[in-house]
Design a protein around this motif. Structure first.
Motif, mmCIF file in Angstrom:
data_model
loop_
_atom_site.group_PDB
_atom_site.id
_atom_site.type_symbol
_atom_site.label_atom_id
_atom_site.label_comp_id
_atom_site.label_asym_id
_atom_site.label_seq_id
_atom_site.Cartn_x
_atom_site.Cartn_y
_atom_site.Cartn_z
ATOM 1 N N PRO A 1 -5.793 11.332 6.108
ATOM 2 C CA PRO A 1 -6.045 10.492 5.681
ATOM 3 C C PRO A 1 -4.541 9.752 4.772
ATOM 4 N N ASN A 2 -3.773 8.576 5.099
ATOM 5 C CA ASN A 2 -2.482 8.838 3.804
ATOM 6 C C ASN A 2 -1.713 9.653 4.035
ATOM 7 N N ALA A 3 -1.774 10.599 5.433
ATOM 8 C CA ALA A 3 -0.682 11.515 5.389
ATOM 9 C C ALA A 3 0.795 11.239 5.674
ATOM 10 N N GLY A 4 0.861 9.738 6.667
ATOM 11 C CA GLY A 4 1.822 9.156 6.522
ATOM 12 C C GLY A 4 1.765 8.735 8.090
ATOM 13 N N LYS A 5 0.766 9.175 9.097
ATOM 14 C CA LYS A 5 0.922 8.978 11.159
ATOM 15 C C LYS A 5 1.515 7.627 10.667
ATOM 16 N N PRO B 1 -6.788 7.540 13.367
ATOM 17 C CA PRO B 1 -7.478 6.777 12.200
ATOM 18 C C PRO B 1 -7.237 8.835 11.463
ATOM 19 N N GLY B 2 -7.144 8.764 10.151
ATOM 20 C CA GLY B 2 -7.151 9.783 9.166
ATOM 21 C C GLY B 2 -8.044 9.952 9.206
ATOM 22 N N ILE B 3 -8.571 11.628 9.701
ATOM 23 C CA ILE B 3 -9.795 12.411 9.449
ATOM 24 C C ILE B 3 -10.357 13.161 8.067
ATOM 25 N N LEU C 1 5.604 18.635 8.001
ATOM 26 C CA LEU C 1 5.470 18.211 6.828
ATOM 27 C C LEU C 1 6.361 16.877 6.397
ATOM 28 N N ASN C 2 5.339 16.030 5.958
ATOM 29 C CA ASN C 2 5.646 14.410 6.047
ATOM 30 C C ASN C 2 6.003 14.523 4.487
ATOM 31 N N LYS C 3 7.021 12.914 3.843
ATOM 32 C CA LYS C 3 6.901 13.541 2.393
ATOM 33 C C LYS C 3 7.710 14.150 1.838
ATOM 34 N N ILE C 4 9.444 15.135 2.512
ATOM 35 C CA ILE C 4 9.529 15.494 1.788
ATOM 36 C C ILE C 4 10.741 14.897 0.976
ATOM 37 N N ASP C 5 10.496 13.831 0.829
ATOM 38 C CA ASP C 5 11.387 13.239 -0.386
ATOM 39 C C ASP C 5 11.805 13.570 -1.560
ATOM 40 N N VAL C 6 9.868 14.061 -1.559
ATOM 41 C CA VAL C 6 9.145 14.362 -2.873
ATOM 42 C C VAL C 6 9.020 15.588 -3.381
ATOM 43 N N ALA D 1 8.717 10.301 6.762
ATOM 44 C CA ALA D 1 8.834 9.111 7.712
ATOM 45 C C ALA D 1 9.922 7.755 7.313
ATOM 46 N N LEU D 2 9.167 8.040 5.762
ATOM 47 C CA LEU D 2 9.499 6.708 4.561
ATOM 48 C C LEU D 2 11.792 6.735 5.349
ATOM 49 N N THR D 3 12.165 7.331 4.804
ATOM 50 C CA THR D 3 13.489 7.775 5.114
ATOM 51 C C THR D 3 13.910 7.843 6.758
ATOM 52 N N SER E 1 1.656 -0.429 14.104
ATOM 53 C CA SER E 1 0.787 -0.496 13.274
ATOM 54 C C SER E 1 1.314 -0.070 11.716
ATOM 55 N N ILE E 2 -0.185 -0.765 11.070
ATOM 56 C CA ILE E 2 0.049 -0.857 10.349
ATOM 57 C C ILE E 2 -0.129 -0.274 8.803
ATOM 58 N N VAL E 3 0.652 0.426 8.161
ATOM 59 C CA VAL E 3 -0.183 0.990 6.698
ATOM 60 C C VAL E 3 -0.020 0.802 5.374
ATOM 61 N N SER E 4 -0.999 1.344 5.104
ATOM 62 C CA SER E 4 -0.976 0.845 2.984
ATOM 63 C C SER E 4 -1.099 2.663 2.446
ATOM 64 N N ARG E 5 -0.865 1.685 1.094
ATOM 65 C CA ARG E 5 -0.828 3.276 -0.054
ATOM 66 C C ARG E 5 -2.027 3.764 -0.146
ATOM 67 N N LYS E 6 -3.469 2.532 0.367
ATOM 68 C CA LYS E 6 -4.305 3.361 0.624
ATOM 69 C C LYS E 6 -4.988 4.135 1.693
ATOM 70 N N VAL E 7 -6.108 5.018 1.307
ATOM 71 C CA VAL E 7 -6.436 6.471 2.491
ATOM 72 C C VAL E 7 -7.327 4.568 3.121
ATOM 73 N N GLN E 8 -7.213 5.813 4.700
ATOM 74 C CA GLN E 8 -8.123 5.124 5.908
ATOM 75 C C GLN E 8 -7.747 3.963 6.418
ATOM 76 N N THR E 9 -6.453 3.662 6.253
ATOM 77 C CA THR E 9 -6.547 1.961 7.054
ATOM 78 C C THR E 9 -6.103 1.731 8.332
ATOM 79 N N THR E 10 -5.726 2.789 9.383
ATOM 80 C CA THR E 10 -5.827 2.626 10.461
ATOM 81 C C THR E 10 -7.161 3.144 10.764
HETATM 82 N N1 LIG Z 1 7.056 9.637 -0.259
HETATM 83 C C1 LIG Z 1 6.507 9.432 1.265
HETATM 84 N N2 LIG Z 1 5.795 8.420 1.334
HETATM 85 C C2 LIG Z 1 5.317 7.600 2.788
HETATM 86 C C3 LIG Z 1 5.795 8.587 3.539
HETATM 87 N N3 LIG Z 1 5.722 8.479 5.285
HETATM 88 C C4 LIG Z 1 4.968 7.686 4.733
HETATM 89 N N4 LIG Z 1 4.459 7.388 2.933
HETATM 90 C C5 LIG Z 1 3.480 6.441 1.919
HETATM 91 O O1 LIG Z 1 1.826 7.123 2.062
HETATM 92 C C6 LIG Z 1 1.857 5.769 2.274
HETATM 93 C C7 LIG Z 1 0.081 6.135 3.874
HETATM 94 O O2 LIG Z 1 1.262 5.898 4.318
HETATM 95 P P1 LIG Z 1 -0.108 4.907 6.082
HETATM 96 O O3 LIG Z 1 1.132 5.225 7.336
HETATM 97 O O4 LIG Z 1 -0.644 4.514 5.587
HETATM 98 O O5 LIG Z 1 -0.305 6.821 6.071
HETATM 99 P P2 LIG Z 1 -1.738 6.420 7.348
HETATM 100 O O6 LIG Z 1 -1.161 8.222 7.566
HETATM 101 O O7 LIG Z 1 -1.214 6.376 8.750
HETATM 102 O O8 LIG Z 1 -3.079 7.047 6.531
HETATM 103 P P3 LIG Z 1 -4.561 6.380 7.201
HETATM 104 O O9 LIG Z 1 -4.369 4.778 8.426
HETATM 105 O O10 LIG Z 1 -5.407 5.875 6.175
HETATM 106 O O11 LIG Z 1 -5.238 7.544 7.665
HETATM 107 C C8 LIG Z 1 2.001 5.110 2.354
HETATM 108 O O12 LIG Z 1 2.002 4.100 0.898
HETATM 109 C C9 LIG Z 1 3.074 4.821 3.030
HETATM 110 O O13 LIG Z 1 4.867 4.491 2.449
HETATM 111 C C10 LIG Z 1 7.475 10.053 2.973
HETATM 112 O O14 LIG Z 1 7.783 10.272 4.068
HETATM 113 N N5 LIG Z 1 7.346 9.601 1.624
#
Ligand SMILES: Nc1nc2c(ncn2[C@@H]2O[C@H](COP(=O)(O)OP(=O)(O)OP(=O)(O)O)[C@@H](O)[C@H]2O)c(=O)[nH]1
Ligand SMILES: [Mg+2]
Length: 304
Positions: A20-24, A67-69, A126-131, A158-160, A37-46
């Protein structure tokens, strides 16, 4: 000529799996170039498999967001996790998404163990390399690959959007030859009324805390296109208890109003027409054990 053109097309499925929250979902939207697909800062969104369709040259890639595993506790959790692994089993390629801030934690260990049994080409993303700093990324790539061999490893944000186009091109080349599976202009297989319910659920995830987002679900009850070009949408937010209904409504109806405004604004952009959104909040004790609610979400109802 016609023959050789047809033979040149490719099409296939790529599953996006991960904790969950990996950024899928963020990645799916980045790949498609539009929000499916919807996105949130919380886990288990999808909560269910969401397909996003992409054209890359002569290739059509159907990305399956899942959905997150995680370790499921409730019935809904079990349905979500089953749905995620189902997505992986049906795909031509499986992408495991990892939040680089998390690394190889207990959750990802458990996923790797199960992923080893999935007989599909695996790609590590590997996601979120911006941080995170680069040396940490190389180390993570090595640690994951030592644990389970991946055909390729990508480092993206995925964000940038960093690295996303490259990933898309590589995946396209891995799709099997064959005719396209969807019309060229289609970007999702979900009906608009489902996406509309998801958008409202996203606003709920943004505005409600603790357990409430998890104990609620949203359904679109009616969708009417009116003579003046506007769309009238009615939706119901189901919660478990009266106390939760009060929280969703908020003081003087402020919370539901804010949820409705945000959802309506986004829906109007998607349907490119004025939207009249009517939200109702209903207490449906035990909706989590009601097969009809699972059907609406696109999930199998787990027995027992
Ligand atoms: N800094 C950063 N944040 C990211 C990145 N990708 C996703 N996020 C953030 O991570 C959070 C979760 O993103 P989601 O795309 O909802 O994650 P998910 O894997 O679909 O989560 P579930 O549906 O709960 O399994 C959100 O706040 C996104 O903005 C990235 O590459 N960099
Ligand atoms: Mg998601």
């Amino acid at each position: 000529m016609q023959m050789s053109e047809e033979a040149a097309t490719r099409a296939g499925f790529v599953a996006l799996i991960g904790a969950p929250n990996a950024g899928k979902s963020t990645l799916l939207n980045a790949l498609v170039g539009s929000k499916v697909s919807i996105v949130s800062r919380k886990v288990q969104t999808t909560r269910t498999q969401i397909r996003g369709i992409v054209i890359e040259g002569a290739t059509q890639i159907v990305f399956v967001d899942t959905p997150g595993i995680f370790k499921p506790k409730r019935r809904l959790d079990r349905a979500m996790v089953t749905s995620a692994w189902g997505g992986a089993g049906d795909a031509d390629v499986v992408c495991l998404l990892v939040d680089v801030r998390k690394g190889l934690d207990e959750e990802n260990e458990a996923i790797l163990e199960k992923l080893a049994e999935v007989r599909r080409p695996r790609i590590l993303v590997l996601n979120k390399i911006d941080v995170v700093e680069r040396p940490k990324l190389l180390e993570l790539a090595a640690v994951f690959n030592a644990r389970l061999a991946f055909e390729e490893t990508f480092m993206i944000s995925a964000l940038t959007g960093d690295g996303v186009a490259d990933l898309r091109r590589t995946l396209a080349a891995r799709m099997p030859p064959g005719p396209w599976l969807y019309p060229e202009d289609q970007i999702s297989d979900a009906p608009l009324r489902f996406l509309a319910a998801e958008i409202t659920r996203e606003k709920l995830f943004e505005r409600l805390h603790d357990e409430l987002p998890y104990q609620s679900t949203v359904e679109t009850d009616s969708w009417q296109e009116r003579a003046d070009g506007s769309v009238r949408i009615e939706q119901t937010i189901y919660v478990e208890r009266e106390s939760q209904r009060k929280i969703v409504l908020g003081k003087g109806g402020q919370t539901i109003k804010s949820i409705g405004q945000a959802a309506r604004k986004e829906l109007a952009e998607i349907v490119e027409a004025p939207v009249h959104l009517f939200l109702y909040v209903k207490v449906r004790e035990g909706w989590e054990n009601d097969p009809a609610r699972y059907r609406e979400m696109g999930l199998e109802f787990p027995k027992g």
